[in-house]
Design a protein around this motif. Structure first.
Motif, PDB file in Angstrom:
ATOM      1  N   GLU A  77       0.824  -1.209   0.000  1.00 25.40           N
ATOM      2  CA  GLU A  77       0.000   0.000   0.000  1.00 25.40           C
ATOM      3  C   GLU A  77       0.859   1.262   0.000  1.00 25.40           C
ATOM      4  O   GLU A  77       0.553   2.244  -0.682  1.00 25.40           O
ATOM      5  N   GLU A  78       1.930   1.247   0.762  1.00 22.73           N
ATOM      6  CA  GLU A  78       2.811   2.422   0.816  1.00 22.73           C
ATOM      7  C   GLU A  78       3.501   2.651  -0.526  1.00 22.73           C
ATOM      8  O   GLU A  78       3.632   3.799  -0.977  1.00 22.73           O
ATOM      9  N   VAL A  79       3.921   1.579  -1.169  1.00 22.88           N
ATOM     10  CA  VAL A  79       4.562   1.722  -2.479  1.00 22.88           C
ATOM     11  C   VAL A  79       3.549   2.211  -3.513  1.00 22.88           C
ATOM     12  O   VAL A  79       3.867   3.034  -4.378  1.00 22.88           O
ATOM     13  N   ALA A  80       2.316   1.713  -3.438  1.00 23.02           N
ATOM     14  CA  ALA A  80       1.273   2.174  -4.351  1.00 23.02           C
ATOM     15  C   ALA A  80       1.034   3.676  -4.201  1.00 23.02           C
ATOM     16  O   ALA A  80       0.929   4.410  -5.194  1.00 23.02           O
ATOM     17  N   GLU A  81       0.948   4.132  -2.954  1.00 22.35           N
ATOM     18  CA  GLU A  81       0.752   5.564  -2.718  1.00 22.35           C
ATOM     19  C   GLU A  81       1.925   6.371  -3.278  1.00 22.35           C
ATOM     20  O   GLU A  81       1.740   7.466  -3.820  1.00 22.35           O
ATOM     21  N   LEU A  89       3.762   5.566  -5.819  1.00 24.32           N
ATOM     22  CA  LEU A  89       3.645   5.563  -7.277  1.00 24.32           C
ATOM     23  C   LEU A  89       2.549   6.517  -7.736  1.00 24.32           C
ATOM     24  O   LEU A  89       2.689   7.187  -8.760  1.00 24.32           O
ATOM     25  N   TRP A  90       1.452   6.581  -6.993  1.00 27.27           N
ATOM     26  CA  TRP A  90       0.336   7.440  -7.376  1.00 27.27           C
ATOM     27  C   TRP A  90       0.612   8.918  -7.137  1.00 27.27           C
ATOM     28  O   TRP A  90       0.261   9.758  -7.965  1.00 27.27           O
ATOM     29  N   THR A  91       1.207   9.242  -6.008  1.00 30.08           N
ATOM     30  CA  THR A  91       1.260  10.637  -5.567  1.00 30.08           C
ATOM     31  C   THR A  91       2.664  11.190  -5.400  1.00 30.08           C
ATOM     32  O   THR A  91       2.828  12.408  -5.280  1.00 30.08           O
ATOM     33  N   GLY A  92       3.681  10.327  -5.345  1.00 28.81           N
ATOM     34  CA  GLY A  92       5.027  10.796  -5.058  1.00 28.81           C
ATOM     35  C   GLY A  92       5.211  11.130  -3.589  1.00 28.81           C
ATOM     36  O   GLY A  92       6.204  11.753  -3.209  1.00 28.81           O
ATOM     37  N   GLU A  93       4.276  10.692  -2.751  1.00 26.73           N
ATOM     38  CA  GLU A  93       4.365  10.906  -1.312  1.00 26.73           C
ATOM     39  C   GLU A  93       4.308   9.566  -0.590  1.00 26.73           C
ATOM     40  O   GLU A  93       3.588   8.659  -1.014  1.00 26.73           O
ATOM     41  N   LEU A  94       5.055   9.452   0.491  1.00 25.14           N
ATOM     42  CA  LEU A  94       5.053   8.234   1.292  1.00 25.14           C
ATOM     43  C   LEU A  94       4.089   8.406   2.463  1.00 25.14           C
ATOM     44  O   LEU A  94       4.159   9.409   3.181  1.00 25.14           O
ATOM     45  N   ARG A  95       3.201   7.430   2.649  1.00 23.81           N
ATOM     46  CA  ARG A  95       2.217   7.483   3.739  1.00 23.81           C
ATOM     47  C   ARG A  95       2.414   6.256   4.619  1.00 23.81           C
ATOM     48  O   ARG A  95       1.777   5.214   4.404  1.00 23.81           O
ATOM     49  N   PRO A  96       3.292   6.325   5.600  1.00 25.61           N
ATOM     50  CA  PRO A  96       3.569   5.165   6.455  1.00 25.61           C
ATOM     51  C   PRO A  96       2.299   4.636   7.126  1.00 25.61           C
ATOM     52  O   PRO A  96       1.499   5.396   7.660  1.00 25.61           O
TER      53      PRO A  96
END
Length: 427
Positions: free
Chosen positions: A117-121, A123-130
């Motif tokens: 899920e973190e890698v997907a985010e 890829l989608w946004t260029g932001e990491l969401r731990p």
């Protein structure tokens, strides 16, 4: 053909020099005159008799018929052909020197250190969401489960995923909103819906866990252990995107036509089912299972070579050495005790084949080690691939939605009978 204006050409149309026409066509100047002599291109003698000039519109039409498309001066059309390959400008995935990167970050390092899920985010946004988690809306999940449950028992996982996407789309009246926020909201609910709609084979846990933990009991009846679950999570993260694979190209074509994100995913799933794409891991699974059962990979590889069949799980057109995705999974599989036998068999496959051809392991062989060692079906790798790549298709859709609509419109090179043919008559 002599240097005369092309019949029907516009007298005021812009003219190109021979050099400019050659650059636009991607050929040598001599080839331009060969087109003229074959009647494929008209020309007019330049003033003073020095060289010829060519109608710019006619040259562009010939370029399209020849399978070449140029980027527009303003950079609006970013699709063109180089050496016969369709090329897109994209900021998602870079593959070079036997490594690959998601938005400039080593994809294997992302997979080792972050959840799917973190890698997907990223890829989608260029932001990491731990710690981010995806949740399926109850109404959407219920509709998907009912639809999947109505399928025949022999249906494969890709069949189930396709109808689950359709059911999820039908429950989302806002699916035609293509704004980035709306697309991301759809993606974050669709992916867990796909997982939740698959039949359960083993013990499940309460909702709220990682996507990998939710997918595990849909792949095998065996309980999950931490090392094996880490391999599955890493596999999901590694497979999210891989540049312009066939299914991703289909997804971008759908997005170019402004199809909603569910339809984009459906387009990707349709291509993924091909035996040369997502289904390739099943062939590797069967071969590896046979090697484990026979106690040696040597006779299995020999059988493939004797019958002229390629050994599955080896080689990749984008890598000269070992697929970095396979290398990462093999390293993680070292920590899975039950994977020792399948891992040894996979390495024997590579070593045996290397006597005849310098081929290296690819991601399909690594997925086969996971599926064989954890009691999964042959199609498990395809399921992992499809669920994972959904996030990549969404990433490409987001990128394509920002481009000019319907820009992916290749021109056909007609090879049938020339008109005018007589009207056909029934015998």
């Amino acid at each position: 053909m002599t240097d005369q204006p092309e019949p029907g050409g516009r007298p005021d149309a812009p003219r190109l020099t021979t050099r400019e026409a050659a650059e636009l066509l991607g050929v040598k100047p001599e080839t331009v005159y060969a087109y003229v002599s074959r009647g494929q291109l008209g020309s007019v003698r330049a003033a003073g008799g020095r060289g010829s000039t060519f109608d710019a519109d006619e040259v562009r039409a010939l370029a399209r018929r020849s399978g070449r498309r140029e980027p527009s001066p303003a950079g609006g059309d970013l699709v063109f052909r180089t050496g016969g390959d369709l090329v897109f400008r994209t900021g998602i995935t870079l593959i070079e020197q036997d490594r690959y990167y998601f938005r400039g970050v080593d994809a294997t390092e992302l997979a080792r250190n972050h959840s799917y899920e973190e890698v997907a985010e990223w890829l989608w946004t260029g932001e990491l969401r731990p710690g981010v988690r995806f949740t399926a809306p109850s109404e959407t999940l219920a509709a998907a489960r009912r639809t999947v449950g109505a399928l025949p028992a022999h249906s494969g996982s890709t069949d189930r995923l396709r109808v689950a996407v359709t059911a999820a789309a039908a429950t989302d009246p806002l699916r035609f909103d293509l704004s980035p926020g709306a697309v991301l909201s759809s993606a974050r609910s669709l992916i867990p819906t796909l997982v939740g709609a698959l039949p359960v084979l083993g013990p499940t846990e309460a909702d709220g866990g990682s996507l990998a933990r939710g997918l595990w009991p849909r792949l095998t009846a065996r309980p999950a252990d931490a090392p094996a679950l880490a391999v599955l999570d890493a596999a999901l993260a590694l497979l999210i995107d891989h540049d312009l694979a066939a299914s991703t190209l289909a997804a971008r074509v759908a997005a170019s036509a402004r199809a909603h994100p569910y339809a984009v995913v459906s387009a990707g799933l349709g291509v993924l089912e091909g035996p040369l794409h997502g289904a390739a891991s099943g062939l590797a699974h069967r071969m590896l299972q046979e090697a484990v059962d026979r106690g040696s990979a040597v006779p299995v590889v020999a059988d493939h070579l004797r019958t002229g069949r390629p050994v599955p799980g080896l080689g990749h057109r984008l890598y000269r050495g070992e697929d970095p995705r396979a290398r990462t999974l093999f390293a993680l599989l070292e920590d899975v005790p039950q994977a020792a036998g399948a891992l040894a068999a996979a390495r024997e496959v590579v070593a045996t084949t290397a006597r005849h051809a310098p081929l290296h392991a690819n991601i399909d062989l690594a997925l086969a080690v996971l599926s064989v060692s954890c009691g999964m079906a042959a199609e498990a790798g395809e399921t992992v691939f499809a669920v994972s790549r959904t996030a990549g298709w969404i990433a490409h859709a987001l990128e394509e939605y920002g481009e000019r609509p319907l820009r992916i419109r290749p021109s056909g090179q007609y090879t049938g009978p020339r008109p005018a043919q007589p009207l056909p008559h029934a015998p």
